[in-house]
Design an enzyme around this catalytic site. Structure first.
Site, PDB file in Angstrom:
ATOM      1  N   VAL A 215      39.046  30.974  40.598  1.00 44.05           N
ATOM      2  CA  VAL A 215      39.812  30.085  39.733  1.00 44.05           C
ATOM      3  C   VAL A 215      40.958  29.037  40.457  1.00 44.05           C
ATOM      4  O   VAL A 215      41.747  29.994  41.554  1.00 44.05           O
ATOM      5  CB  VAL A 215      40.635  31.526  39.179  1.00 44.05           C
TER       6      VAL A 215
ATOM      7  N   HIS B   8      46.180  33.070  42.817  1.00 43.97           N
ATOM      8  CA  HIS B   8      46.157  34.063  42.458  1.00 43.97           C
ATOM      9  C   HIS B   8      47.072  35.367  43.239  1.00 43.97           C
ATOM     10  O   HIS B   8      45.428  34.234  44.573  1.00 43.97           O
ATOM     11  CB  HIS B   8      45.863  34.746  41.806  1.00 43.97           C
TER      12      HIS B   8
ATOM     13  N   GLN C 167      36.931  30.448  46.541  1.00 44.82           N
ATOM     14  CA  GLN C 167      37.601  30.580  45.382  1.00 44.82           C
ATOM     15  C   GLN C 167      37.522  30.857  44.404  1.00 44.82           C
ATOM     16  O   GLN C 167      36.602  29.394  44.304  1.00 44.82           O
ATOM     17  CB  GLN C 167      38.911  30.127  45.540  1.00 44.82           C
TER      18      GLN C 167
ATOM     19  N   ASP D 249      41.224  43.051  37.211  1.00 38.96           N
ATOM     20  CA  ASP D 249      39.803  41.786  37.851  1.00 38.96           C
ATOM     21  C   ASP D 249      39.017  41.987  36.673  1.00 38.96           C
ATOM     22  O   ASP D 249      38.340  43.702  36.558  1.00 38.96           O
ATOM     23  CB  ASP D 249      40.048  41.974  39.059  1.00 38.96           C
TER      24      ASP D 249
HETATM   25  P1  AMP Z   1      38.661  34.078  43.283  1.00 40.31           P
HETATM   26  O1  AMP Z   1      37.432  34.517  43.644  1.00 40.31           O
HETATM   27  O2  AMP Z   1      40.218  34.501  44.046  1.00 40.31           O
HETATM   28  O3  AMP Z   1      39.010  33.072  42.267  1.00 40.31           O
HETATM   29  O4  AMP Z   1      39.223  35.143  42.293  1.00 40.31           O
HETATM   30  C1  AMP Z   1      38.807  34.848  41.014  1.00 40.31           C
HETATM   31  C2  AMP Z   1      38.961  36.747  40.071  1.00 40.31           C
HETATM   32  O5  AMP Z   1      39.453  36.672  38.785  1.00 40.31           O
HETATM   33  C3  AMP Z   1      37.307  36.768  40.001  1.00 40.31           C
HETATM   34  O6  AMP Z   1      37.468  38.209  40.995  1.00 40.31           O
HETATM   35  C4  AMP Z   1      37.465  37.466  38.585  1.00 40.31           C
HETATM   36  O7  AMP Z   1      36.309  38.931  38.446  1.00 40.31           O
HETATM   37  C5  AMP Z   1      37.651  37.493  38.106  1.00 40.31           C
HETATM   38  N1  AMP Z   1      38.666  36.474  36.535  1.00 40.31           N
HETATM   39  C6  AMP Z   1      37.622  36.196  35.728  1.00 40.31           C
HETATM   40  N2  AMP Z   1      37.821  35.627  34.504  1.00 40.31           N
HETATM   41  C7  AMP Z   1      38.539  36.451  34.248  1.00 40.31           C
HETATM   42  C8  AMP Z   1      39.065  36.719  33.604  1.00 40.31           C
HETATM   43  N3  AMP Z   1      39.013  36.868  32.229  1.00 40.31           N
HETATM   44  N4  AMP Z   1      39.395  38.781  33.227  1.00 40.31           N
HETATM   45  C9  AMP Z   1      40.537  39.414  34.799  1.00 40.31           C
HETATM   46  N5  AMP Z   1      39.847  38.597  35.880  1.00 40.31           N
HETATM   47  C10 AMP Z   1      38.882  37.516  35.699  1.00 40.31           C
END
Ligand code: AMP
Length: 112
Positions: A96, A100, A94, A31
């Protein structure tokens, strides 16, 4: 139609990620904003659905696959304590919308 997310772009190799494991089913990468000494994300390479809320009878095995891959990864790394989290929906934190699993541990990876 499923919206293209940053995780699609990572899978397609369009943007870099700090990958720690990959096989035909799963990609595991760090992350970018870690909330623990080890904070990884696991995504399916085969099936993309936006969220746990979108699971169906047909796609429900993705969730179990991600959990099992996390368990296998932890065993290989010798990590015996960790948290697994799915954020579900905007109000569930959430950001993204590519399903995941978060893997968080106070224990570091072997090579760190
Ligand atoms: P969520 O809140 O479950 O959607 O978590 C999305 C996660 O993706 C967050 O913890 C972000 O820090 C992580 N994230 C966003 N962009 C990237 C990236 N390019 N590479 C790695 N992690 C990312």
């Amino acid at each position: 139609m499923t919206e293209t997310t940053i995780f699609h772009r990572i899978l397609d190799g369009e943007i870099p990620a700090d990958k720690v494991y990959e096989d035909e089913e799963v990609l595991i990468f760090k992350d970018i904003h870690p909330k623990a000494p080890t904070h990884l994300l696991l995504i399916s390479k085969q099936e993309c659905i936006p969220s746990i809320a979108d699971l169906t009878e047909e796609t429900k095995d993705i969730a179990g696959m991600l959990i099992y891959k996390a368990k296998e990864f932890a065993e290989r790394e010798g990590i015996d304590g960790y948290q697994l989290k799915f954020h579900v929906g905007k109000s569930g934190g959430q950001e993204v919308f590519y399903l995941h699993l978060h893997f968080l541990s106070q224990q570091a990876l072997r090579d760190e």
